[in-house]
Enzyme design. Structure first.
Site, PDB file in Angstrom:
ATOM      1  CD  GLU A 118      -3.474   4.312  -5.821  1.00 59.40           C
ATOM      2  OE1 GLU A 118      -3.054   5.223  -6.556  1.00 59.40           O
ATOM      3  OE2 GLU A 118      -2.804   3.798  -4.910  1.00 59.40           O
ATOM      4  CG  HIS A 144      -2.748  -4.921  -2.406  1.00 63.17           C
ATOM      5  ND1 HIS A 144      -3.210  -4.406  -1.213  1.00 63.17           N
ATOM      6  CD2 HIS A 144      -2.588  -3.857  -3.232  1.00 63.17           C
ATOM      7  CE1 HIS A 144      -3.322  -3.080  -1.318  1.00 63.17           C
ATOM      8  NE2 HIS A 144      -2.964  -2.727  -2.534  1.00 63.17           N
TER       9      HIS A 144
HETATM   10  O1  2HA Z   1      -7.435   1.109  -2.652  1.00 68.31           O
HETATM   11  O2  2HA Z   1      -4.850  -0.454  -2.833  1.00 68.31           O
HETATM   12  O3  2HA Z   1      -3.263   1.520  -3.540  1.00 68.31           O
HETATM   13  C1  2HA Z   1      -6.428   0.864  -1.752  1.00 68.31           C
HETATM   14  C2  2HA Z   1      -5.167   0.639  -2.465  1.00 68.31           C
HETATM   15  C3  2HA Z   1      -4.338   1.820  -2.726  1.00 68.31           C
HETATM   16 ZN    ZN Z   2      -2.880  -0.811  -3.347  1.00 67.78          ZN
END
Ligand code: 2HA
Ligand code: ZN
Length: 275
Positions: A118, A144
């Site tokens: 990213e 996340h």
């Molecule tokens: O780095 O979370 O969005 C892995 C991720 C990609």
């Molecule tokens: Zn991610």
């Protein structure tokens, strides 16, 4: 020689990776973190930089206001869980070229590692946040966050439909993110489209929700940025629990109370999200 791992920037970066892992927001290689170093950070770390300059890599985006900047970044495919155990293999420092369009490694990312998948998204968003905060913003963090993700299955994917329940589910929220949160519809991660959609929202917001994926947060330092992500996720957790009872909501924080919080704490709430 100074131990680079004991410098405030690198130490703070590693601690944030560990904190995120301990929250359960970084399964496998999930999430990524970047920090735009101060001149003092760079001078303190410089003795540890590679003697031989490494090759430049084009990013596919050009951000002139980031020319010559140095970033600490997590590595692509690397696990937050492993960062404290082997920092130099899992994170690194990259320099941005004079055009703001390419990076090269100056420390860490050992054994052929490269910056997070990213990275172009982070760079574009650093560029926006640096501009709109007059240089104050230094951290971009993607995690996340479990309950934030859960809500993207049941709430309409609009800034208003996320901001209101988040403000209402924990009294401090309107103070921590008075402008609200942005929402990015589901998109393929790591691409130019999600980078552009997110950076558009980050003109206004400190944080954006990525549908069915996670949270994208920014801030001036590690504490504030981690605190923002933590506050949003905690509020989402409360709202998920409320919904999970299946019981009707008898009371919430009404708009007049949100306005009262803003008045007493001296923040300006985004009126677009109030009735
Ligand atoms: O780095 O979370 O969005 C892995 C991720 C990609
Ligand atoms: Zn991610």
């Amino acid at each position: 020689m100074t131990d680079i791992l004991k410098t405030p920037a690198v130490e703070g970066f590693i601690r944030m990776c560990e904190d995120g892992w301990l929250q359960g927001w970084h399964e496998r290689n999930g999430g990524n973190l970047t920090y735009r170093m101060t001149e003092e950070d760079v001078e303190t770390a410089r003795p540890a930089f590679t003697a031989e300059p490494r090759e430049w890599h084009e990013m596919g985006v050009a951000c002139e206001n980031l020319a010559g900047e140095y970033f600490i970044t997590t590595g692509s495919g690397k696990y937050f869980r492993n960062v404290p155990l082997a920092p130099a293999a899992n994170i690194g420092i990259v320099e941005i070229n004079d055009a703001g369009s390419a990076w090269r490694i100056v420390w860490g990312l050992e054994n052929g590692a490269v910056p997070t998948s990213e990275f172009p998204t982070h760079v574009m968003n650093h560029s926006v946040r640096k501009r709109v905060t007059g240089g104050a913003n230094r951290v971009i963090y993607h995690c996340h966050a479990t309950n934030v993700i859960a809500l993207t299955y049941v709430l309409p994917l609009t800034d208003r439909d996320f901001t209101r329940p988040l403000w209402q589910s924990a009294t401090e929220c309107p103070v921590v993110f008075p402008e609200g949160v942005g929402v990015v519809p589901w998109m393929v991660p790591g691409g130019v489209d999600i980078a552009k959609a997110t950076s558009k929202l980050m003109e206004t917001y400190q944080a954006a929700v990525w549908a069915q994926h996670g949270l994208f947060a920014s801030g001036p330092d590690f504490d504030t940025t981690f605190g923002l992500a933590h506050t949003i996720e905690k509020s989402a957790e409360i709202y998920v629990k409320v919904l999970s009872t299946g019981l009707p909501v008898r009371q919430t924080i009404e708009d007049e109370s949100l306005r009262a919080i803003a008045r007493d704490f001296g923040v300006t709430l985004n009126e677009a999200f109030l009735d």
